[in-house]
Scaffold this active site. Structure first.
Site, PDB file in Angstrom:
ATOM      1  N   THR A  14       0.937  -1.305  -0.147  1.00 20.05           N
ATOM      2  CA  THR A  14       0.009   0.058  -0.134  1.00 20.05           C
ATOM      3  C   THR A  14       1.042   1.420  -0.023  1.00 20.05           C
ATOM      4  O   THR A  14       0.558   2.329  -0.471  1.00 20.05           O
ATOM      5  CB  THR A  14      -0.951   0.040   1.351  1.00 20.05           C
ATOM      6  N   SER A  59       1.479  -7.631  -0.953  1.00 23.68           N
ATOM      7  CA  SER A  59       2.319  -8.537  -0.165  1.00 23.68           C
ATOM      8  C   SER A  59       1.414  -9.448   0.325  1.00 23.68           C
ATOM      9  O   SER A  59       1.641 -10.676   0.533  1.00 23.68           O
ATOM     10  CB  SER A  59       2.583  -7.903   1.158  1.00 23.68           C
ATOM     11  N   THR A  92       1.668  -4.331   4.181  1.00 24.07           N
ATOM     12  CA  THR A  92       1.541  -4.565   5.894  1.00 24.07           C
ATOM     13  C   THR A  92       1.028  -5.984   6.019  1.00 24.07           C
ATOM     14  O   THR A  92       1.156  -6.756   7.017  1.00 24.07           O
ATOM     15  CB  THR A  92       0.528  -3.595   6.413  1.00 24.07           C
ATOM     16  N   ASP A  93       0.338  -6.619   4.848  1.00 26.01           N
ATOM     17  CA  ASP A  93      -0.380  -7.686   5.260  1.00 26.01           C
ATOM     18  C   ASP A  93       0.437  -9.013   5.540  1.00 26.01           C
ATOM     19  O   ASP A  93       0.131  -9.911   6.233  1.00 26.01           O
ATOM     20  CB  ASP A  93      -1.231  -8.189   3.884  1.00 26.01           C
TER      21      ASP A  93
END
Ligand code: SIN
Length: 317
Positions: A14, A59, A92-93
């Protein structure tokens, strides 16, 4: 030679995302903006900085190929005398998985700082630039070492960090272990030690990288969860497909439904490695005298999976 250069490796996420509507923080496409453009837009970022695009992905689609490429590039840059540390921009995932993977493989003496954003680069007030600025200041901090995650001013260890919120800017937590530190008014406050030092780690990292580069197919290790009414159907199907390891995200202190337990014990008898973890986000699993399976030593299910895959491949992690 004085170590002053910071290398920023881009992988997507992101933080590199764009939306057609600047006021939307949800409807956007991750991994659109190149890392050099991202870094170029960070006001106040100065000094010797080099950028390199290692991947450009959301990710959620993280792969073993990207991990291997990233480990190689981090290892390469850390070995350069003029490099003080490496920063990685990441989605972030699966950030906590990549952080744990890199710490396990490289156990670096220099800092490797993963950072991210919850808002896309095109947002009215993106959080990425501040996170990059903070990550670089952590990488430049005297004494910083090991793989850490910087988000919303907080510094987390690779071992403990977990994404714990779907949309808040401060999306990460370190549970009972707590933060390594935080950035306040551009200065770093340390709350506990950096990830531990080991004498032989450069050689171990080189050996680990050599193994990763040779492996054609990573071992099949999957995660199964316990819940009300759980059965052994998934475990039976995975064993039939030749799975090599299973992480059980058990309930509470790693407990599993009797039906699931029966299938797991059968799998273990057939040589499948079983590790007991928990679906609780805090606390880890504590060993009991009647345990059928080794515990994950405080690792979350996704990190226990990485640990098992690396040890099945023969890495010293
Ligand atoms: C991703 O993980 O690449 C997308 C989500 C995010 O970065 O917050």
């Amino acid at each position: 030679m004085h170590h002053t250069k910071i290398v920023i490796l881009g992988t997507g996420g992101t933080i590199a995302g764009t939306a057609s509507n600047a006021s939307s923080d949800i409807d956007y496409t991750a991994a659109q903006v190149g890392v050099s453009q991202l870094v170029g837009g960070v006001k106040g970022l100065d000094g010797d900085i080099e950028t390199e695009q290692v991947a450009q992905i959301d990710s959620k689609d993280m792969s073993f190929e990207v991990w291997t490429a990233l480990a190689n590039r981090v290892h390469h840059h850390l070995a350069q005398n003029d490099v003080q540390g490496v920063v990685i921009t990441h989605g972030t995932d699966t950030l906590e998985e990549t952080a744990y993977f890199l710490q396990s493989v490289l156990n670096p003496a220099k800092p490797v700082v993963l950072t991210c954003a919850m808002r896309p680069a095109s947002a009215l007030a993106p959080d990425g630039p501040q996170n990059i600025l903070d990550a670089v200041s952590v990488a430049r901090h005297e004494g910083a070492q090991g793989v850490v995650v910087v988000c919303a001013g907080d510094i987390h260890s690779a071992q403990d960090v977990q994404k714990i919120h779907t949309c808040q800017l401060n999306a990460f937590g370190s549970g009972d272990a707590g933060l390594i530190g935080f950035i306040q008014e551009n200065s770093l406050k340390l709350l506990r030690n950096w990830p531990l030092d080991q004498q032989i780690r450069v050689q171990v990292a080189t050996e680990n990288i050599a193994i990763l580069n040779q492996v054609k197919c990573w071992p099949g290790v999957e995660i199964v969860m316990n819940y009300a009414g759980a059965s052994g159907a998934l475990v039976d199907a995975l064993v039939a497909q030749g799975v090599q390891g299973l992480i059980v995200a058990g309930t509470g202190n790693g407990t599993v439904h009797q039906s699931l337990l029966d299938s797991l014990l059968k799998a273990q008898a057939q040589g499948v490695h079983i590790i007991r973890s928990t679906r609780c986000i805090q606390g880890g699993v504590l060993a009991r005298t009647d345990d059928s399976f080794p515990s994950s030593n405080g690792l979350s299910p996704v990190k226990a999976r990485i640990h098992l895959m690396l040890s099945l491949m023969g890495l010293r992690a």
